[in-house]
Design a protein around this motif. Structure first.
Motif: not given
Length: 715
Positions: A432, A434-435, A504-507, A575, A577, A579
């Motif tokens: 995986y 980052s998206p 964007d993301k799962f938190i 890394k 993101d 976002t």
């Protein structure tokens, strides 16, 4: 952390269960007895306490003149005279005179001359203490021998001024000295002793209850010669006799601290000296009576045939009087053993289990684990031994058992699961990244390879959160939690993607998405609200699938805000993101949190409603000032539009208008009109909230500067 907690709880409970097993207390007794025997080997009975024994040599010495045992009771009267002559403080007979001697056939007296002489000597010497016995026997068929009232005058003369309610245990049978002795003796003490479960005598009950009378144990009577007040504090597990504090264990008994040397005196020496005194041969007495001045003399038996020997910690055949003498010496010399309370032992167990679990799970170095594995039990062993030297009894077995169980369970769990778990997690995480937005990466790969300077955009941001997820996750195994979230996220992601949103993301259990980037669109507010309503409809599908998998249904809250944000790749070369950050993002999160208070599934901010480009009815919920903001804003509940719900569109519009009129009256403090309109609002939670506020404002009107805005003090 949860696994460690479970290992701790299981180990702790198992120790508590094992504490009730015979092997535990037998091992504890064996350790205690061996250590006390070694520690107390050279200790000596207090010089104030003297033990006089009817031993084998006494029987042999007295046999020519008195014949076989039992001896005439004149013998005991002479003992009193001998010790009173020497100025002894007290003479205690650990001998039961419960039956009168046989009288001659022609005697008109109820008692023999010997009984009368013993009674006379006992009454003449104020330090005389005779023995009584209180027991709890099994009732026979008639039941006539149990719970009989004490003879008249016994309780009045010998009972202590202590309420019977503070003494545990009730006895139902008694054995008293014959009446002539009971009436004459100034003091009586209870000589009863109960062994521990393994048959060893270690404890003495200090107070004995019969019906409503409380009598002192035999060893306590010398402390009560002047009948000073006795106080008992059961709360502190202490018996206070005059100014002496006697610690009690959990059974309200005293743990006797035995001595290595008791220095007993044969009764033969006493009578040899008494014969010399009566004959006037006082120059070389076998035993000087004045050596007993201010001493407390306990008279008992050690001869095997007299059957008064008991197994104690350091002697398998100790005279029973040794137990009383040791306890009396303990009290006089402040040498009593102080047992630790059960709750303190349990705390020690909890600490040892916690140490074992924490060490096993959190120390990565094997050599350090081994040091603690060996060192911690050794430290507790040393500490408990040091405590015994200072008359403090710490439980050894239970804390060490707790440490062993905690370590064993932890090691077993780690051996079985940790290795496989670490390898699985490593493989999973390596797959995986980052998206990032794929189209943006392909179009601007050179820029996106490095963290660039962000740009300001006006976007609509959505936050979604599962209600009560912490409680749900705590009630399910980890794999079930993952299954539930995957099912939920799958449907929610489809609703977002179908409305051209960016996930964007799962938190944890939350979802963050936005509209208007990376592909700019002018109707991002409409798309975000449409996605929120689609997500609520998709929730029915989610709960249907969860029910098929025997998983609990869920509820969600969704908050949307529209505003300026910083958009870009945020992170490092390793890394990144793609976002958004900024105050508008925080407000969107606050909108989601607000859904709980108003009991609605979706809340949008005033800026989002104003940014809508197509007609959509929205219920005005409130004017609020969210935490971290000074300016108030209106918040709304969006309803399906004419396309989504043509049959209910008119009623939705009416509801939206009604909410605005009701709030206007509320804000202008026209409580009656506001109340009437809110009662017609078909939103139960909102209606109840405002009716409650109106009721409160009627009781206590708001200040003159009140503007109708509700201020949130939490997120």
């Amino acid at each position: 952390m949860r696994t460690q907690l479970w290992v701790f709880v299981i180990s702790f409970v198992l120790v508590l269960i094992s504490a009730q097993q015979s092997w535990t207390w037998r091992l504890e007794y064996a350790i205690y007895d061996k250590r006390i025997s070694d520690i107390r080997e050279e200790t000596v009975l207090s010089d104030t306490v003297r033990v006089v024994l009817i031993d084998e040599s006494s029987l042999a010495y007295m046999s020519p003149s008195l014949g076989s045992f039992p001896w005439p009771r004149t013998v005991y009267a002479e003992l009193i005279e001998f010790f009173s002559l020497g100025g002894a403080k007290a003479v205690l007979f650990d001998i039961l005179f419960t039956e009168p001697e046989a009288t001659t056939f022609d005697s008109q007296e109820d008692y023999s001359v010997h009984d009368q002489q013993l009674a006379m000597a006992s009454g003449a010497y104020p330090g005389t203490v005779h023995a009584m016995l209180l027991t709890k026997d099994v009732e026979d068929e008639s039941g006539s021998t149990l719970n009989n009232p004490l003879p008249v005058g016994i309780a009045e003369k010998f009972a202590l001024p202590v309420s019977a309610s503070v003494v545990s245990g009730q006895q139902n049978s008694y054995s008293l000295p014959i009446p002539i002795i009971a009436q004459s003796t100034p003091h009586i003490g209870v000589v009863g002793l109960d062994p521990d479960e393994d048959g060893i005598y270690r404890r003495v009950k200090p107070l004995w209850k019969y019906q409503n009378a409380v009598f002192p144990a035999f060893a306590l009577t010398p402390l009560l010669l002047d009948k000073t007040a006795l106080t008992f504090r059961s709360k502190d597990r202490e018996l206070n006799v005059q100014e002496r504090s006697i610690p009690l264990d959990d059974t309200s008994q005293v743990l006797v601290n035995f001595y290595g040397e008791m220095n007993p005196i044969s009764i033969a020496r006493v009578f040899q000296a008494w014969d010399q005194i009566t004959k006037g041969e006082v120059e070389s007495l076998a035993l000087d009576p004045f050596s007993f001045e201010n001493k407390i003399v306990l008279i008992g038996a050690s001869a095997i045939g007299l059957q008064d020997t008991k197994p104690v910690i350091n002697d398998t055949k100790a005279p029973g009087v040794y137990v009383h003498a040791a306890l009396l010496s303990n009290i006089l010399e402040d040498d009593l053993m102080r047992p630790v309370k059960t709750v303190h032992t349990q705390i020690a167990v909890a600490i040892m289990v916690l140490i074992a679990v924490v060490l096993a799970f959190n120390i990565p170095w094997l050599w350090l684990k081994m040091i603690f594995l060996v060192g911690t039990p050794l430290l507790w062993w040393w500490l408990s031994g040091w405590a015994l030297v200072h008359n403090l009894q710490l439980n050894v077995t239970q804390p060490l058992t707790g440490f062993a169980l905690g370590w064993s369970w932890s090691f077993t769990y780690l051996s079985v699961t940790e290795g496989a778990s670490k390898r699985r997690v490593k493989r999973m995480l390596s797959q995986y990244v980052s998206p990032a937005m794929l189209d943006e990466v392909l179009a601007q790969r050179d820029e996106i390879l490095h963290a660039g300077v962000g740009k300001t955009e006006t976007l609509s941001i959505l936050f979604s959160d599962v209600r009560g997820f912490t409680k749900i996750s705590e009630s399910l195994p980890a794999e079930k939690v993952v299954t539930l979230l995957n099912c939920h996220f799958s449907e929610m992601a489809d609703a977002i993607f179908n409305n051209f949103g960016t996930l964007d993301k799962f938190i944890g259990d939350a979802i963050m998405a936005y509209w208007g980037a990376p592909i700019p669109v002018s109707d991002h507010a409409d798309r975000s609200v449409k996605a929120a309503l689609d997500m609520m409809r998709a929730l029915d599908t989610v709960n249907q699938r969860l029910a098929e998998m025997a998983l609990p249904s869920i509820e969600i809250g969704i908050g949307i805000n529209t505003g300026d944000v910083v958009l870009g790749n945020i992170g490092s070369d390793r890394k990144l993101d793609y976002t958004v950050i900024g105050d508008a993002v925080n407000v969107a999160s606050r909108m989601e949190g607000i859904t709980k208070m108003y009991g609605v599934p979706v809340v949008i901010s005033e800026t989002t409603r104003m940014a809508l480009s197509t007609p959509r009815p929205c219920v005005l919920l409130d004017y609020v000032r969210v935490k971290g903001k000074t300016e108030p804003m209106a918040i709304y509940l969006p309803l399906p539009d004419e396309v989504d719900s043509p049959t209910q569109y008119a009623s939705h519009c009416d509801m939206a208008i009604l909410s605005q009129r009701a709030f206007a009256y509320y804000q202008s403090q026209q409580w009656d009109k506001a109340e009437n309109l809110y009662r017609d609002l078909h939103l139960d939670s909102v209606r109840a909230l405002f009716l409650s506020r109106i009721l409160e404002f009627r009781r206590q009107p708001p200040p003159f500067f009140w503007d109708g805005v509700y201020t949130f003090t939490t997120k």
